[in-house]
Design an enzyme around this catalytic site. Sequence first.
Site, PDB file in Angstrom:
ATOM      1  CG  ASP A   1      -1.730   1.252   1.383  1.00 24.97           C
ATOM      2  OD1 ASP A   1      -1.781   2.048   0.434  1.00 24.97           O
ATOM      3  OD2 ASP A   1      -2.325   1.439   2.458  1.00 24.97           O
TER       4      ASP A   1
ATOM      5  CD  GLU B   1      -4.373   7.282   0.334  1.00 26.06           C
ATOM      6  OE1 GLU B   1      -5.524   6.832   0.255  1.00 26.06           O
ATOM      7  OE2 GLU B   1      -3.524   6.810   1.127  1.00 26.06           O
ATOM      8  CD  GLU B   2      -1.695   5.246   3.541  1.00 22.99           C
ATOM      9  OE1 GLU B   2      -2.691   5.290   4.276  1.00 22.99           O
ATOM     10  OE2 GLU B   2      -1.450   4.285   2.784  1.00 22.99           O
TER      11      GLU B   2
ATOM     12  CG  ASP C   1      -4.653   3.024  -2.578  1.00 26.98           C
ATOM     13  OD1 ASP C   1      -3.832   2.199  -2.121  1.00 26.98           O
ATOM     14  OD2 ASP C   1      -4.902   4.102  -2.013  1.00 26.98           O
TER      15      ASP C   1
ATOM     16  CG  HIS D   1      -2.479   0.758   6.793  1.00 30.21           C
ATOM     17  ND1 HIS D   1      -3.261   1.808   7.208  1.00 30.21           N
ATOM     18  CD2 HIS D   1      -2.173   1.016   5.491  1.00 30.21           C
ATOM     19  CE1 HIS D   1      -3.431   2.662   6.214  1.00 30.21           C
ATOM     20  NE2 HIS D   1      -2.788   2.188   5.152  1.00 30.21           N
TER      21      HIS D   1
HETATM   22 CO    CO Z   1      -3.002   2.970   3.223  1.00 28.24          CO
HETATM   23 ZN    ZN Z   2      -3.249   3.226  -0.127  1.00 25.97          ZN
END
Ligand code: CO
Ligand code: ZN
Length: 332
Positions: free
Chosen positions: A162, A192-193, A215, A301
């Site tokens: 990711d 983005e996170e 994604d 994650h």
């Molecule tokens: Co993420």
């Molecule tokens: Zn992502």
Amino acid sequence: MELLKKLTQTPSPSGNEDGIRDIIKSEVEKFADDVFTDALGSLIVHIKGNGKRAMICAHADEIGVMVTFIDEKGFLRFAPVGGLDKYCCLYQRVRFSNGAVGVVGYEEAIEDMKELKLSNMYIDIGAKNKEEAEKIVSIGDMAVFSGDMETAGDHIISKALDNRIGVYILIDVIKHIKNSPYDLYFVFSSQEEVGLRGAKGAGFDVNPDIALAVDVTDTGDTPNCKRMAVKMGDGACIKVMDKSVICSKSVRDCLTDVAEGKDIKVQYEVLDCGGTDAGAMQLTRGGVLTGAVSVPTRYIHTPSEMVNINDVNECIRLIGAFLEKNMFGEQL
Ligand code: CO
Ligand code: ZN
């Protein structure tokens, strides 16, 4: 696979995407008319065309931790950068951009896992005291989790899939795209996170007629997990909805059409948590026709995210085919 290894193992916490940007730039430069970095740190790769503007976006950042405090004994306290899971932090190794490594420890014996708090965790970088620690790290420094890339059957396991898998997919699409009816802007977005920040700025700048995010997404195929109709190995996901976006029907239909035409394996994704850059791009200016293609991914994650290589290849084929078909064909 060497490229994916390099992409996953290069630290790129939100706001510090410099290292990954250099690698992407060197891969795509000779296929592009223009490559530039914007103020927020997104890398924008322009392949000129005469048609409508298409923005295809994969975020280049990853979750991490930031040093908030260094105590007298040289232990570091930290704040999360992005959606950090407290259970998964414990006893993991973290790596700073200067190469320093630490272990996430816990300040008291754990009796009840439910009581686990990030504020009771610290990073041990092996320093004797504050003075020594300050020679290695400073307040505000960021680190990412360690997690080598390995393969298991048809699967790839690594930290930061990711969204380095999305970055990898877009690099491949850039290298092979021919005959696109669009004026193409590939965006490797920053931050983005922490809230789709890079895509927001780049979206306003590019001002696209159509947008596509790439994604990872969850799966519903592991023991006792929540019900979700996405399976590893069942192909590329056409996103219908997540917390940030309800994808435009015309984009979804176009993705379905090209998948049927080229016999590409696809499945439909409804994610009831989490968002993507699609959410930021759709709300650009007066609104943009927006869709998203996702890679089914387990253990998102964590330092051991897992994807299926056949799904990755179907995503590459789907996005390539989508960008070679003019969605506005009938209206022109
Ligand atoms: Co993420
Ligand atoms: Zn992502």
